[in-house]
Scaffold this motif. Structure first.
Motif, PDB file in Angstrom:
ATOM      1  N   VAL A  63      -6.989   4.311 -13.722  1.00  0.00           N
ATOM      2  CA  VAL A  63      -6.470   3.078 -13.129  1.00  0.00           C
ATOM      3  C   VAL A  63      -6.382   3.296 -11.625  1.00  0.00           C
ATOM      4  CG1 VAL A  63      -4.562   1.422 -13.041  1.00  0.00           C
ATOM      5  CG2 VAL A  63      -5.173   2.527 -15.221  1.00  0.00           C
ATOM      6  N   VAL A  64      -6.945   2.339 -10.880  1.00  0.00           N
ATOM      7  CA  VAL A  64      -6.868   2.369  -9.420  1.00  0.00           C
ATOM      8  C   VAL A  64      -6.253   1.056  -8.963  1.00  0.00           C
ATOM      9  CG1 VAL A  64      -8.860   3.901  -9.186  1.00  0.00           C
ATOM     10  CG2 VAL A  64      -9.203   1.433  -9.071  1.00  0.00           C
ATOM     11  N   GLN A  65      -5.715   1.066  -7.754  1.00  0.00           N
ATOM     12  CA  GLN A  65      -5.225  -0.180  -7.170  1.00  0.00           C
ATOM     13  C   GLN A  65      -5.675  -0.242  -5.719  1.00  0.00           C
ATOM     14  OE1 GLN A  65      -0.941   0.017  -7.503  1.00  0.00           O
ATOM     15  NE2 GLN A  65      -0.718   0.665  -5.384  1.00  0.00           N
ATOM     16  N   THR A  66      -5.783  -1.460  -5.216  1.00  0.00           N
ATOM     17  CA  THR A  66      -6.180  -1.626  -3.832  1.00  0.00           C
ATOM     18  C   THR A  66      -5.178  -0.907  -2.938  1.00  0.00           C
ATOM     19  OG1 THR A  66      -5.065  -3.785  -3.846  1.00  0.00           O
ATOM     20  CG2 THR A  66      -7.459  -3.784  -4.115  1.00  0.00           C
ATOM     21  N   ASP A  67      -5.687  -0.359  -1.849  1.00  0.00           N
ATOM     22  CA  ASP A  67      -4.871   0.426  -0.927  1.00  0.00           C
ATOM     23  C   ASP A  67      -3.790  -0.457  -0.310  1.00  0.00           C
ATOM     24  OD1 ASP A  67      -3.934   2.458   0.691  1.00  0.00           O
ATOM     25  OD2 ASP A  67      -5.648   2.417   2.054  1.00  0.00           O
ATOM     26  N   ASP A  68      -2.552  -0.003  -0.397  1.00  0.00           N
ATOM     27  CA  ASP A  68      -1.436  -0.765   0.178  1.00  0.00           C
ATOM     28  C   ASP A  68      -1.021  -0.228   1.546  1.00  0.00           C
ATOM     29  OD1 ASP A  68      -0.068   1.589  -0.364  1.00  0.00           O
ATOM     30  OD2 ASP A  68       1.074   0.732  -2.019  1.00  0.00           O
ATOM     31  N   PHE A  69      -1.740   0.797   2.040  1.00  0.00           N
ATOM     32  CA  PHE A  69      -1.474   1.387   3.354  1.00  0.00           C
ATOM     33  C   PHE A  69      -0.028   1.860   3.494  1.00  0.00           C
ATOM     34  CE2 PHE A  69      -5.075  -1.415   3.779  1.00  0.00           C
ATOM     35  CZ  PHE A  69      -6.014  -0.607   4.407  1.00  0.00           C
ATOM     36  N   GLY A  70       0.606   2.190   2.373  1.00  0.00           N
ATOM     37  CA  GLY A  70       1.960   2.723   2.400  1.00  0.00           C
ATOM     38  C   GLY A  70       3.058   1.679   2.437  1.00  0.00           C
ATOM     39  N   ALA A  71       2.699   0.411   2.411  1.00  0.00           N
ATOM     40  CA  ALA A  71       3.712  -0.653   2.443  1.00  0.00           C
ATOM     41  C   ALA A  71       4.126  -1.004   1.013  1.00  0.00           C
ATOM     42  CB  ALA A  71       3.161  -1.887   3.144  1.00  0.00           C
ATOM     43  N   VAL A  72       5.406  -1.183   0.805  1.00  0.00           N
ATOM     44  CA  VAL A  72       5.895  -1.494  -0.543  1.00  0.00           C
ATOM     45  C   VAL A  72       5.816  -2.977  -0.881  1.00  0.00           C
ATOM     46  CG1 VAL A  72       7.401   0.509  -0.657  1.00  0.00           C
ATOM     47  CG2 VAL A  72       8.291  -1.643   0.241  1.00  0.00           C
ATOM     48  N   ASP A  73       5.643  -3.829   0.126  1.00  0.00           N
ATOM     49  CA  ASP A  73       5.668  -5.273  -0.126  1.00  0.00           C
ATOM     50  C   ASP A  73       4.281  -5.916  -0.072  1.00  0.00           C
ATOM     51  OD1 ASP A  73       5.357  -4.835   2.564  1.00  0.00           O
ATOM     52  OD2 ASP A  73       6.710  -6.423   3.201  1.00  0.00           O
ATOM     53  N   VAL A  74       3.234  -5.114  -0.092  1.00  0.00           N
ATOM     54  CA  VAL A  74       1.873  -5.642  -0.044  1.00  0.00           C
ATOM     55  C   VAL A  74       1.381  -5.889  -1.465  1.00  0.00           C
ATOM     56  CG1 VAL A  74      -0.507  -5.080   0.578  1.00  0.00           C
ATOM     57  CG2 VAL A  74       1.359  -4.449   2.100  1.00  0.00           C
ATOM     58  N   PRO A  75       0.851  -7.085  -1.738  1.00  0.00           N
ATOM     59  CA  PRO A  75       0.301  -7.316  -3.078  1.00  0.00           C
ATOM     60  C   PRO A  75      -0.930  -6.423  -3.297  1.00  0.00           C
ATOM     61  CG  PRO A  75       0.163  -9.319  -1.722  1.00  0.00           C
ATOM     62  CD  PRO A  75       0.754  -8.237  -0.876  1.00  0.00           C
ATOM     63  N   VAL A  76      -1.044  -5.887  -4.485  1.00  0.00           N
ATOM     64  CA  VAL A  76      -2.175  -5.035  -4.815  1.00  0.00           C
ATOM     65  C   VAL A  76      -2.853  -5.564  -6.076  1.00  0.00           C
ATOM     66  CG1 VAL A  76      -1.222  -2.954  -3.744  1.00  0.00           C
ATOM     67  CG2 VAL A  76      -0.765  -3.422  -6.159  1.00  0.00           C
ATOM     68  N   GLU A  77      -4.097  -5.208  -6.219  1.00  0.00           N
ATOM     69  CA  GLU A  77      -4.847  -5.559  -7.419  1.00  0.00           C
ATOM     70  C   GLU A  77      -5.194  -4.256  -8.124  1.00  0.00           C
ATOM     71  OE1 GLU A  77      -8.829  -8.097  -8.717  1.00  0.00           O
ATOM     72  OE2 GLU A  77      -8.293  -7.918  -6.602  1.00  0.00           O
TER      73      GLU A  77
END
Length: 126
Positions: A84-98
């Motif tokens: 399972v992978v998710q789009t990079d959130d660049f370390g932010a906790v409030d960024v939506p990811v897929e």
């Protein structure tokens, strides 16, 4: 995975892969299901796995997609059933990811980031 033997590094007991039989020899296999050696003796397979750093687990990967730009992703889960992978959130906790569920062993569409891949920070154009 019949006959595969889980291998843990002796120093920290961290699971770093498997050793699977190959006739009278053995093959070292990574957590992603990639063969790290051809057929070798047991000690050589152990040595390769003992030298494996797990730092790559926290690195940015790229997920190639048909007809679309490659995505920067992070590994979220690795099991012999799935990756399972998710789009990079660049370390932010409030960024939506897929999230994307991939088969195991990991397909070639999932690859380490190369230096010529977009860094996700620099924007082009003007």
């Amino acid at each position: 995975m019949d006959g595969w033997i889980e291998h843990r590094r002796p120093g920290d007991r961290e699971h770093v892969g498997w050793i699977r039989p190959a006739g009278d020899d053995w093959v070292a296999v990574s957590l992603l299901g990639e063969e790290l050696t051809g057929p070798v003796d047991w000690l050589a397979a152990e040595e390769v796995l003992d030298d494996v750093s797990l730092a790559w687990l926290g690195e940015v990967w790229m997920l190639e997609r048909d007809g679309a730009a490659a995505l920067r992703v992070r590994l979220v889960e690795l099991t012999p059933e799935r990756v399972v992978v998710q789009t990079d959130d660049f370390g932010a906790v409030d960024v939506p990811v897929e999230r994307f569920e991939l088969p195991w062993p990991a397909p070639s569409a999932l690859r380490p980031r190369r230096t010529d891949d977009p860094d996700g920070v620099t924007s082009f154009g003007g």
